[in-house]
Enzyme design. Structure first.
Site, mmCIF file in Angstrom:
data_model
loop_
_atom_site.group_PDB
_atom_site.id
_atom_site.type_symbol
_atom_site.label_atom_id
_atom_site.label_comp_id
_atom_site.label_asym_id
_atom_site.label_seq_id
_atom_site.Cartn_x
_atom_site.Cartn_y
_atom_site.Cartn_z
ATOM 1 N N GLU A 190 -6.243 7.008 -0.930
ATOM 2 C CA GLU A 190 -6.191 5.788 -0.137
ATOM 3 C C GLU A 190 -6.855 4.629 -0.880
ATOM 4 O O GLU A 190 -6.354 3.497 -0.870
ATOM 5 C CB GLU A 190 -6.857 6.012 1.217
ATOM 6 C CG GLU A 190 -6.095 6.962 2.129
ATOM 7 C CD GLU A 190 -4.667 6.529 2.372
ATOM 8 O OE1 GLU A 190 -4.428 5.302 2.522
ATOM 9 O OE2 GLU A 190 -3.786 7.395 2.405
ATOM 10 N N HIS A 208 0.837 -1.205 0.000
ATOM 11 C CA HIS A 208 0.000 0.000 0.000
ATOM 12 C C HIS A 208 0.870 1.253 0.000
ATOM 13 O O HIS A 208 0.621 2.201 -0.763
ATOM 14 C CB HIS A 208 -0.914 -0.017 1.228
ATOM 15 C CG HIS A 208 -1.693 1.257 1.435
ATOM 16 N ND1 HIS A 208 -2.996 1.394 1.048
ATOM 17 C CD2 HIS A 208 -1.333 2.439 2.001
ATOM 18 C CE1 HIS A 208 -3.421 2.617 1.351
ATOM 19 N NE2 HIS A 208 -2.424 3.268 1.940
ATOM 20 N N GLU A 209 1.895 1.268 0.833
ATOM 21 C CA GLU A 209 2.781 2.434 0.888
ATOM 22 C C GLU A 209 3.585 2.573 -0.403
ATOM 23 O O GLU A 209 3.810 3.687 -0.885
ATOM 24 C CB GLU A 209 3.718 2.330 2.096
ATOM 25 C CG GLU A 209 3.008 2.258 3.440
ATOM 26 C CD GLU A 209 2.017 3.389 3.656
ATOM 27 O OE1 GLU A 209 2.235 4.496 3.107
ATOM 28 O OE2 GLU A 209 1.012 3.177 4.351
ATOM 29 N N HIS A 253 1.590 4.289 -3.013
ATOM 30 C CA HIS A 253 1.654 5.750 -2.910
ATOM 31 C C HIS A 253 2.889 6.284 -3.640
ATOM 32 O O HIS A 253 2.831 7.311 -4.321
ATOM 33 C CB HIS A 253 1.720 6.179 -1.445
ATOM 34 C CG HIS A 253 0.414 6.143 -0.729
ATOM 35 N ND1 HIS A 253 -0.728 6.748 -1.215
ATOM 36 C CD2 HIS A 253 0.052 5.591 0.466
ATOM 37 C CE1 HIS A 253 -1.727 6.570 -0.371
ATOM 38 N NE2 HIS A 253 -1.279 5.867 0.656
#
Length: 295
Positions: A213, A139-140, A143
């Site tokens: 997100e 997930h990071e 980003h």
């Protein structure tokens, strides 16, 4: 990896930055008109702080959170996971940092894909299993791949300038404004305009933050091919955060926009959410899981 460019996120980032740029052009003009000092002084102030924020955003964010960059010898499993996931995401390996905190969370920072850092808390490492941790790290990294970190960093920085003027403007009212006014009307107008700028910035940033997100969750599913692991991690982190003392939450709540799960205490956490609800994010991941299963 079945990575698809998120044009919805790109469009929102462009629109947010365009609106913020226009907003701050007006903001700088008002400050010049009512506070004085000349346009060059305002440009120097904004430009100088923006350059510092751009080139040192990762260092400043890590220091704000008390994160320490760690070596592969100190955290071999964490480094191994990030290196493997970075290869799967076709990204340079970012710096790895750890925050000594019981609050289970993670965030990414940096100005671009080659100058990025991924940080996790010790609470997160103690809470998740390997697959769940992979989901959070992916997930990071999503980003980082989406390049939304720098947009959030710049937007948050400009909003902070406006907030500081609102909060501390009265202390600078002793200077002489245009027309010979001392303090009074000029600084009051500047404070009111700063308040409007801060509120509009605040809303724009949160609208972008919620969408990014969702985009990072989809990106994590593409990187790992395992949406259920991230869904499980989100539920577990959300449940653990409820058990963290309020004091620990308040200390970190101002970084909500960068965390994978928002904290529920503090002014930022109570007023406007920087994230969609965990339930909606899990629902999206379950839908992705069903899509993968039937593909």
């Amino acid at each position: 990896m079945n990575w698809q460019s998120d044009w919805g996120l790109r469009a929102r980032m462009f629109l947010t930055m365009f609106l913020l740029f226009a907003l701050y052009i007006v903001f700088a003009g008002v400050l010049t008109l009512y506070i004085g000092g000349g346009l060059w002084m305002i440009a120097l102030l904004f430009g100088g702080f923006s350059l510092v924020q751009y080139y040192f955003s990762d260092t400043l964010t890590l220091r704000t959170m008390g994160a320490k960059k760690v070596s592969a010898d100190e955290y071999p499993q964490l480094h191994g996971s990030i290196e493997r996931l970075s290869q799967q995401a076709d990204l340079p390996k970012p710096s790895v940092a750890v925050v000594d905190s019981n609050v289970p969370n993670a965030f990414a920072t940096g100005r671009n894909q080659r100058n990025a850092a991924v940080a996790v808390t010790t609470g997160l490492l103690n809470t998740l299993d390997r697959d769940e941790l992979d989901g959070v790290l992916a997930h990071e990294l999503a980003h980082v791949k989406n390049r939304d970190m720098m947009v959030m960093t710049i937007a948050s920085f400009l909003s902070t300038i406006a907030f500081m003027i609102v909060r501390w403007g009265a202390f600078f009212g002793g200077g002489r404004g245009r027309g010979g006014d001392r303090g009074g009307g000029g600084i009051l107008v500047a404070i009111l305009v700063s308040l409007v700028v801060w509120v509009v910035s605040y809303l724009l940033i949160r609208a972008l933050s919620r969408y990014r997100e969702f985009a990072a969750d989809r990106g994590a599913a593409a990187i790992t091919g395992n949406p259920s692991a991230l869904a499980s991690a989100l539920l577990k982190i959300s449940g653990e955060v409820d058990n963290v003392p309020d004091k620990d939450l308040r200390e970190e709540a101002e970084m909500n926009a960068f965390f994978i799960i928002p904290l529920k205490s503090g002014i930022v956490g109570r007023l406007f959410s920087t994230h969609p609800s965990t339930e909606r994010r899990v629902e999206q991941l379950r839908d992705l899981e069903r899509t993968v299963a039937t593909a």
